[in-house]
Design an enzyme around this catalytic site. Structure first.
Site, PDB file in Angstrom:
ATOM      1  N   HIS A  74     -17.795  13.870  17.319  1.00 27.81           N
ATOM      2  CA  HIS A  74     -18.708  12.718  17.397  1.00 27.81           C
ATOM      3  C   HIS A  74     -20.005  13.110  18.107  1.00 27.81           C
ATOM      4  O   HIS A  74     -20.113  12.930  19.327  1.00 27.81           O
ATOM      5  CB  HIS A  74     -18.049  11.576  18.164  1.00 27.81           C
ATOM      6  CG  HIS A  74     -16.906  10.960  17.452  1.00 27.81           C
ATOM      7  ND1 HIS A  74     -17.015   9.799  16.710  1.00 27.81           N
ATOM      8  CD2 HIS A  74     -15.619  11.353  17.337  1.00 27.81           C
ATOM      9  CE1 HIS A  74     -15.847   9.502  16.182  1.00 27.81           C
ATOM     10  NE2 HIS A  74     -14.976  10.428  16.549  1.00 27.81           N
ATOM     11  N   CYS A  94     -16.499  12.351  11.623  1.00 24.10           N
ATOM     12  CA  CYS A  94     -15.059  12.184  11.818  1.00 24.10           C
ATOM     13  C   CYS A  94     -14.377  11.712  10.528  1.00 24.10           C
ATOM     14  O   CYS A  94     -14.202  12.510   9.620  1.00 24.10           O
ATOM     15  CB  CYS A  94     -14.789  11.279  13.023  1.00 24.10           C
ATOM     16  SG  CYS A  94     -13.206  11.679  13.783  1.00 24.10           S
ATOM     17  N   GLU A 104     -22.684  11.625  18.170  1.00 25.23           N
ATOM     18  CA  GLU A 104     -23.393  10.438  18.677  1.00 25.23           C
ATOM     19  C   GLU A 104     -23.129  10.183  20.160  1.00 25.23           C
ATOM     20  O   GLU A 104     -23.948   9.555  20.831  1.00 25.23           O
ATOM     21  CB  GLU A 104     -23.052   9.196  17.846  1.00 25.23           C
ATOM     22  CG  GLU A 104     -21.643   8.623  18.005  1.00 25.23           C
ATOM     23  CD  GLU A 104     -20.593   9.267  17.110  1.00 25.23           C
ATOM     24  OE1 GLU A 104     -20.801  10.410  16.664  1.00 25.23           O
ATOM     25  OE2 GLU A 104     -19.544   8.636  16.869  1.00 25.23           O
TER      26      GLU A 104
HETATM   27  N1  GLN Z   1      -8.798   8.310  11.517  1.00 28.86           N
HETATM   28  C1  GLN Z   1      -9.229   9.664  11.625  1.00 28.86           C
HETATM   29  C2  GLN Z   1      -8.345  10.474  12.546  1.00 28.86           C
HETATM   30  O1  GLN Z   1      -7.656   9.920  13.386  1.00 28.86           O
HETATM   31  C3  GLN Z   1     -10.673   9.743  12.054  1.00 28.86           C
HETATM   32  C4  GLN Z   1     -10.916   9.183  13.424  1.00 28.86           C
HETATM   33  C5  GLN Z   1     -12.358   8.888  13.688  1.00 28.86           C
HETATM   34  O2  GLN Z   1     -13.154   8.701  12.765  1.00 28.86           O
HETATM   35  N2  GLN Z   1     -12.702   8.753  14.944  1.00 28.86           N
HETATM   36  O3  GLN Z   1      -8.331  11.674  12.475  1.00 28.86           O
END
Ligand code: GLN
Length: 537
Positions: free
Chosen positions: A511, A385, A513
């Site tokens: 994600h 992310c 995970e």
């Molecule tokens: N801050 C970034 C976004 O909102 C990544 C979010 C995250 O790592 N979950 O796109």
């Protein structure tokens, strides 16, 4: 093994918080599932936030995300990892959600003429949410965990709802497990039962009798203590279950099996007991506990001092380590303190580096330095992310020579927003539940590293973000070697980037995970650990 009626096992906590109700609930669920019972777990959280999505990880650990896009308590992650069954919004209820629903019903005139009160309106809403999970007849047994500790003001409506349900459903259909602490006084060299007696009494003051006690303890409980607890707390002596500290949460199902927690629970519910089949579970445990070698992985983020902040990532490494038969040593590194002068010193000894998800400005430059280092030194890199987004910023700055490339999350007015707010996010002002959440489709290009890892070109993964790779820069990025190997078919949003000319460099907008479980370790983590194993740094 479908019984006629869905049965409920409630888990309450006494004496102290952090005793591990979630792990006990998940372990019992595992034992029941391993006997063929269709089981799920529900978490009731007494706080007033509608969901934990707006909480800082320092407050409440990681925010877990389900397929249907619910931002939930991290215990749901344990449930999925133990059971390998997806959870959903229905598995996590908060006081905020209950009140939101009751207040909106009041505005709609659903209680016209009535005074809306905690009892019966709030408690009825809680009961409905509990019964809703059982209403589709999908489950034989639902384990419902009430957050907090008995005696808390906040959890009173939940205990009252439990009292009413126990009365309505009857003893054979609903039982209560009370998880408690038996402290050891080293000066007296004695285990003490009094706090447990008091917490069982507190529960009784609300009209709820515990059926089974699970006692967390640092020392084994002898028979005298078990008998004493049984006598003072109105439970059968075989219903006093010892839960001594173990090395890993994955040992708890076996421990509860030896203590017969599943057997006594099924007896109380008048359900048949059979020997649980824990073969594949124990196979995983065996490999996890007997690694043939080890790898050292740096986890770079900004909440590294708290082990719950990146819970699912840490657990995914345990699953992947077991598959690879290696011990994965994760060393958390604070991104705020990485700079070009110390990056070599800080990262030189790692077999692989993971840059974690995150939000906001703090620590991003350190993440970018770390990514430059691993990219140019051929160290396996996994960006999740924000970690993926920072890999794009790093590549744009240092390979495309766009010095002011940035994410608009960090620099709102940059001339080169290589990471930018998604179009449909631009008009959103509310913070709660408004990100791009939950499971989305992604097509992987044929021949890419990721398609070979997934053994598929069509995947679904869970998301939680507002920003995306700005497709205006994609051609230039790809011409220079950062390939967008995964995209959402409908929106063209880039979901995966990789560098072909590198041993293992993968950034994912999603994600992974959240989807790794004991019986289905995530392929990206498995492959990353394997790459780290092959990198004899
Ligand atoms: N801050 C970034 C976004 O909102 C990544 C979010 C995250 O790592 N979950 O796109």
């Amino acid at each position: 093994m479908m019984s006629s009626q869905t049965k409920y096992i409630f888990v309450t906590g006494g004496v102290s918080s952090s005793l591990g109700k979630g792990i006990i609930a998940a372990s019992l669920a595992k034992l029941l599932q391993a006997q063929g019972y269709k089981t799920t777990i529900q978490k009731l959280d007494p706080y007033i936030n509608v969901d934990p999505g707006t909480l800082n990880p320092y407050e409440h650990g990681e925010c877990y995300v389900t397929n249907d896009g619910a931002e939930t308590d991290l215990d749901l992650g344990h449930y999925e990892r133990f059971l390998n069954v997806p959870t959903s919004q229905a598995n996590n209820i908060t006081t905020g959600r209950i009140y939101q629903s009751v207040i909106s019903k009041e505005r709609q005139g659903k209680y016209l003429g009535k005074t809306v009160q905690v009892i019966p309106h709030i408690t009825d809403e809680i009961k409905e949410n509990i019964k809703f999970l059982g209403s589709e007849n999908k489950y034989d047994i639902i384990i419902t965990e009430i957050g907090g500790t008995v005696g808390d003001i906040e959890s009173l409506p939940y205990i009252e709802a439990l009292r009413q349900l126990k009365w309505e459903m009857g003893e054979e259909n609903l039982i209560v497990i009370h998880l408690t602490l038996i402290p050891y006084l080293s000066a007296a060299k004695e285990l003490k039962t009094k706090p447990t007696q008091h917490s069982v009494k507190t529960l009784m003051e609300s009209g709820v009798q515990a059926d089974i006690l699970v006692c967390r303890t640092e020392h084994e409980l002898n028979n005298d203590i078990k008998e004493k607890l049984a006598r003072f707390c109105n439970v059968n002596s075989d219903c006093v279950i010892e839960s001594v500290d173990v090395n890993t949460i994955y040992d708890v199902p076996n421990y509860m099996y030896r203590e017969c927690l599943d057997k006594v629970a099924l007896k109380k519910l008048k359900l048949k007991y059979s020997e649980p089949d824990l073969n594949s579970w124990n196979n995983f445990l065996n490999k996890y506990k007997n690694p043939k070698s080890s790898v050292k992985i740096a986890l770079i983020g900004k909440y590294v001092e708290l082990q719950d902040s990146y819970k699912s990532i840490l657990e995914s490494f345990i699953h992947a380590g077991s598959v690879n038969e290696v011990r994965v040593d994760i060393v958390p590194i604070h991104s705020e303190f990485i700079d070009s002068d110390n990056v070599h010193e800080k990262l030189k000894s790692y077999n692989g580096v993971l840059v974690a998800p995150g939000f906001g400005e703090r620590g991003v430059e350190g993440k970018i330095e770390a990514i430059k280092y691993v990219r140019t030194n051929n160290i396996p890199f996994f960006g999740i992310c924000y970690g993926m987004q920072m890999a794009v910023v790093e590549f744009a700055r240092n390979v495309l020579n766009i010095a002011d490339a940035n994410s608009t999350e960090v620099s709102a007015n940059t001339n080169n927003p290589v990471i930018d707010l998604m179009e449909n996010q631009k008009t959103i002002t509310d913070k709660g539940g408004t990100m791009r959440l939950g499971s989305w489709q992604c097509s992987l290009s044929k021949g890419s590293l990721c398609s070979s890892i997934y053994k598929s070109t069509n995947i679904e993964e869970r998301h939680r973000h507002r920003y995306e790779l700005n497709n205006k820069y994609l051609k230039k990025l790809e011409e220079n070697g950062l390939i967008a190997s995964g995209k959402n078919d409908d929106t063209n949003l880039v979901e995966v980037v990789e560098i072909e000319d590198h041993p293992w460099f993968v950034g994912v907008q999603f994600h992974p995970e959240y989807k790794s479980t004991v019986s289905s370790p995530h392929p990206l983590f498995v492959s990353f650990v394997n790459a780290a194993k092959n990198n004899n740094n």
